[in-house]
Write an enzyme that holds these catalytic residues in place. Structure first.
Site, short mmCIF file in Angstrom:
data_model
loop_
_atom_site.label_atom_id
_atom_site.label_comp_id
_atom_site.label_asym_id
_atom_site.label_seq_id
_atom_site.Cartn_x
_atom_site.Cartn_y
_atom_site.Cartn_z
CB SER A 59 75.82 27.64 36.62
OG SER A 59 74.74 28.54 36.46
CG ASP A 70 69.88 30.95 42.89
OD1 ASP A 70 69.12 30.73 41.92
OD2 ASP A 70 71.12 30.84 42.81
CG HIS A 86 71.47 28.44 39.75
ND1 HIS A 86 71.96 29.62 40.27
CD2 HIS A 86 72.29 28.11 38.74
CE1 HIS A 86 73.05 29.97 39.59
NE2 HIS A 86 73.27 29.07 38.66
#
Lengths: 243, 243
Positions: free
Chosen positions: B12, B193, B196
């Site tokens: 991600s 977070d 990320h």
């Protein structure tokens, strides 16, 4: 997995489109699991020069640049801001007469339609111009003290671009009108130097492009994902998704 | 013009790299006239799943996706943040044991080295983790109330990644260490977070990647421009540049 491609072909507003908050980067993020966004932006170029380099930017070669072997799903053609430089001002060397601009744009569209008959070609008109700001942010020496681009001239090229789209039967984004209607503060909200785009200006282009693609059936939802999404993977048997 | 390519292959943190200020978008802008940045980010994936899909992400086909026909100039491999999920916590289904992570990463590097012998492969270690933030921003239900990732575990995977790079004789970006050394506020300045990246975190990755590419001779200055730059066009005879 052979991904679809979206090619961005234009001038500095395209070349700069992967800057912080740029419309190209936003498109790439939007289509991150469905299509590749390919940047072909050439700062300062007009349609005359674009036409000269078309074969080199999009070569046909059996050895293959692949980006060209496989028909892209869309090509966004975004020229005119330099063609619309006034012929008697400091950036005259970039000026292209209106009738030639139309011919050139027509030739560029025909090139793509011949090369990739199934590919969606979308035109974008030049953006509006803040004449005063163009004096405050000169790109070249400007002894005349007169703006090298005006909103009036940009509007003529925008209407010519729309006419070409009509002749070719392809979609067009009338950015010149859209931006001026977007907010009364368009000169400062959407433009950074009277020509190039702010974050907000980039966002307008991004929204217009994904809207136009969606109208033609090319939305993220309509395209296949590149490999299973994490939400489609069963936590109790993750490898099942990859069989 | 066949452009060089830089492929970003990861989870991600790669898939999100074209978001506002993302490291992928910054790379694309940096190389806007020299190389294409190709996004192959798969949110949630670990090296086990990456290995399962390698042939599909990078197919060998005579029909050609071209992105694969021509050897890219570099491949950035950025996995480990999901492998390092703890095996007894709520994201256990993404966990890959340390020894398998090393094997998988080795296999991924070997795949690229065999497919494209001349391509530069660069590894990036997982970033550091803010354990507390991982509790505040759960991705899945977390009845245990314990972080599914910890900085300690991420550090072990980072060291394993560095070891694999050493075995393979390829460059590695030790992001785990770099970020923690960057600022004492790394948990909030660089992470959004606990895992990320913020804009600043993205900028660190971007700077590390272009630095590593430059060390290997792959700087913008060393690569040929795609067509004449506007500064190389003679205002008195513009077309000369295109002959």
């Amino acid at each position: 997995m052979i991904r679809s491609k979206i090619i961005l072909f234009g001038d500095s507003i395209t070349e700069d489109s992967f800057q912080f908050g740029g419309w190209g980067a936003s498109l790439a993020q939007h289509f991150c699991r469905t299509a590749d966004v390919v940047l072909r932006g050439y700062s300062g170029y007009n349609t005359r020069w674009a036409l000269k380099v078309l074969d080199r930017v999009f070569p046909t070669s059996p050895a293959g640049d692949g980006g060209n072997e496989t028909a892209p799903m869309a090509v966004i053609v975004f020229f005119g801001a330099n063609d619309a430089c006034l012929p008697d001002r400091c950036s005259a060397f970039q000026h292209v007469p209106l009738h030639e601009y139309k011919q050139n744009l027509n030739s560029i569209v025909s090139f793509f339609k011949k090369k990739w008959p199934t590919t969606l070609v979308i035109l974008i008109t030049p953006p509006p111009i803040d004449d005063d700001a163009r004096l405050r942010y000169p790109y070249v020496p400007n002894p005349q003290g007169l703006p090298e681009r005006t909103n009036e001239a940009a509007g003529e090229y925008a209407r010519a671009c729309i006419a070409v789209a009509g002749e070719c039967g392809i979609p067009v984004i009338d950015l010149w009108t859209r931006m001026q209607q977007f907010t009364s503060d368009w000169k400062t909200t959407l433009l950074s130097d009277g020509l190039h785009l702010t974050h907000d200006g980039n966002h307008v282009v991004y929204e217009e492009v994904i809207g136009k693609l969606r109208n033609e059936g090319l939305s993220v939802e309509a395209l296949p994902d590149d490999l299973p999404l994490i939400t489609d993977i069963d936590p109790n048997d993750p490898l099942k998704a990859f069989m």
